[in-house]
Design an enzyme around this catalytic site. Structure first.
Site, PDB file in Angstrom:
ATOM      1  N   GLU A 123       0.807  -1.224   0.000  1.00 50.17           N
ATOM      2  CA  GLU A 123       0.000   0.000   0.000  1.00 50.17           C
ATOM      3  C   GLU A 123       0.840   1.275   0.000  1.00 50.17           C
ATOM      4  OE1 GLU A 123      -2.799  -0.215   3.240  1.00 50.17           O
ATOM      5  OE2 GLU A 123      -3.666  -2.079   2.560  1.00 50.17           O
TER       6      GLU A 123
ATOM      7  N   GLU B 222      -5.110  -8.744   1.066  1.00 46.16           N
ATOM      8  CA  GLU B 222      -5.743  -8.397   2.348  1.00 46.16           C
ATOM      9  C   GLU B 222      -7.228  -8.223   2.117  1.00 46.16           C
ATOM     10  OE1 GLU B 222      -4.258  -5.009   4.540  1.00 46.16           O
ATOM     11  OE2 GLU B 222      -2.169  -5.588   4.150  1.00 46.16           O
TER      12      GLU B 222
HETATM   13  O1  IFM Z   1      -3.826  -3.026   9.336  1.00 47.98           O
HETATM   14  C1  IFM Z   1      -3.833  -2.514   8.041  1.00 47.98           C
HETATM   15  C2  IFM Z   1      -2.665  -3.034   7.253  1.00 47.98           C
HETATM   16  O2  IFM Z   1      -1.464  -2.738   7.857  1.00 47.98           O
HETATM   17  C3  IFM Z   1      -2.661  -2.441   5.865  1.00 47.98           C
HETATM   18  N1  IFM Z   1      -3.939  -2.600   5.224  1.00 47.98           N
HETATM   19  C4  IFM Z   1      -5.112  -2.232   5.959  1.00 47.98           C
HETATM   20  C5  IFM Z   1      -5.111  -2.896   7.323  1.00 47.98           C
HETATM   21  C6  IFM Z   1      -6.359  -2.489   8.110  1.00 47.98           C
HETATM   22  O3  IFM Z   1      -6.384  -1.130   8.319  1.00 47.98           O
END
Ligand code: IFM
Length: 450
Positions: A167, A353
């Site tokens: 990200e 994710e």
């Molecule tokens: O916890 C975070 C992660 O580090 C990066 N993506 C989003 C998740 C939830 O906010």
């Protein structure tokens, strides 16, 4: 019994974490301080003044955590390396003990038949590099490629899947454009430079990988389908700005070799002229896969008072929100996957994710009952499967997160885990969502229809 479509054979079922969010022991065995270590130790930044000093104590409990992964039947584990453990000064010599921690983890995962899916950088930058300008400094591309090269050499043959960044948009937006994450600069100029240098660093690391590494390398981005609050042209234009800023800013240069034109409306006309044109060659490197993190959608309306976007979020009523305040919008996952395929072609995709923060009840009969999180997973997996059936080359799915963990500025107040963590005793407890996910993995998806 109705037969529903399943995920393809060999689909990579996993769960994800990141170093600073779970490891604890941030300065152990010769590690240098990271920007996040320093940020959390500066009052006022994190809810409850929480820090990652202990987190889930994974640095010491990693063997037990691998046993839990086995219990869930995970085929893969996505985690990140802490740069400041491996190269405490950011550049230069390697800290053998830091590398050894990850060597033990990776070896044991491989011995247990769990695929290590390794992220090189998930936001925790050596503090010493932040002091030298961090990502707004051009040298950062070489700093990162140097660290990456050491790691590729150290784990050559042991890791098949690498990601450069997790990200990068959040690094830029929260840390450089706004003041929510370190280095908390709040500057459009720094944000533009940081975005560009993160892309250069990504490209330089991919080049290093092709020279010394083996396996596959990709990039992980967080995407949100954007909607305009109304059909008014101003709202539609605001939506287009936000879409290019969030969804295209990193993918267009990395995969197409150019920035989206609407980015000029955010960073200012001519913003790219400060960079040598040859940078784009370095950025635009072929990669083997793309990781997509998906949580929600964004609805925006035109708002000239909101700089630099001229857009503000709109929160619909009568929909479900998670504890992060994010709308539960499962069809957005399918929409993102289809959009990526349409715009960038048939690059293999992983959902790296996806998950939800909800407050959990206390442990009851040895379990944590979390029906809302379970429903969230079920609906999002159905949406992912729908995209697969429409021809999207989706190869795997990682739940966020394996464990409850340190949720950045929200500290320990948000729980994303399949496995609950008692932060006083460090006891781990499987949630119903974990048992559900185990059934999903065992049945290769059949359980999402039951
Ligand atoms: O916890 C975070 C992660 O580090 C990066 N993506 C989003 C998740 C939830 O906010």
């Amino acid at each position: 019994m109705t037969r529903h479509p399943l995920f393809p054979q060999g689909f990579l079922w996993g769960a994800a974490t990141s170093a600073y969010q779970i490891e604890g022991s941030p300065l152990a065995d010769g590690a240098g301080p990271s920007n996040w270590h320093r940020f959390t130790h500066t009052p006022g930044h994190v809810s409850g003044s929480d820090t990652g000093d202990l987190a889930c104590d994974h640095y010491r409990r990693w063997r037990d955590d691998i046993l839990l992964m086995k219990q869930l039947g995970l085929k893969a584990y996505r985690f990140s390396l802490a740069w400041s453990r491996i190269v405490p000064d950011g550049t230069g010599s390697v800290n053998r003990k830091g590398l050894d921690f990850y060597r033990r983890l990776i070896d044991t995962l491989n011995d247990e038949g769990i695929e290590p899916f390794v992220t090189l950088h998930h936001w925790d930058l050596p503090a010493v590099l932040e002091d030298q300008g961090g990502w707004s400094q051009r040298d950062s591309a070489q700093w990162f490629a140097g660290y990456a090269e050491q790691v590729f050499k150290a784990f050559n043959g042991q890791v098949r899947f690498w990601s450069t960044f997790n990200e990068p948009w959040v690094i830029v937006d929260a840390g450089y454009l706004h003041t929510v994450h370190p280095p908390a600069l709040g500057s459009v100029q720094h944000a533009a430079r940081a975005a560009h240098n993160l892309l250069r660093a990504h490209g330089a690391a991919v080049q290093a990988f092709r020279a010394v590494g083996s396996g596959q390398i990709g990039l992980v981005v967080n995407l949100e389908p954007k909607y305009a609050a109304t059909h008014e042209p101003d709202d539609v234009a605001a939506m287009a700005r936000m879409h290019s800023y969030m969804n295209c800013q990193f993918l267009d240069p990395a995969l197409l070799g150019s920035y989206p034109i609407q980015l000029d409306e955010v960073y200012g006309t001519g913003w790219q002229q400060q960079f040598p044109p040859a940078d784009m060659e370095m950025i635009h490197q072929p990669i083997d896969f793309l990781g997509i993190n998906y949580y929600s959608r964004g609805i925006v309306h035109n708002d000239p008072t909101a700089t630099p976007f001229g857009a503000s979020p709109v929160r619909p009523e009568r929909v479900e929100y998670t504890d992060m305040g994010w709308e539960v919008f499962p069809e957005g996952l399918r929409i993102c996957l289809l959009w990526v395929q349409k715009r960038y072609g048939n690059i293999p995709l992983y959902i790296t994710e996806n998950g939800a923060a909800f407050a959990d009840p206390p442990v009851q009969d040895g379990c944590i009952h979390d029906p809302r999180r379970m429903a969230y997973y079920r609906l999002h997996l159905q949406s992912a499967l729908d995209a697969l059936r429409k021809g999207v080359p989706l190869r795997g799915y990682f739940a966020w997160s394996l464990l409850d963990n340190f949720e950045w500025t929200a500290g320990y107040s948000k729980r994303f885990g399949l496995i609950g963590v008692d932060y006083i005793t460090q006891a781990r407890t499987l949630k119903d969502s974990a048992l559900f996910y185990r059934r999903v993995i065992e049945s290769n998806g059949q359980a999402i229809w039951e």
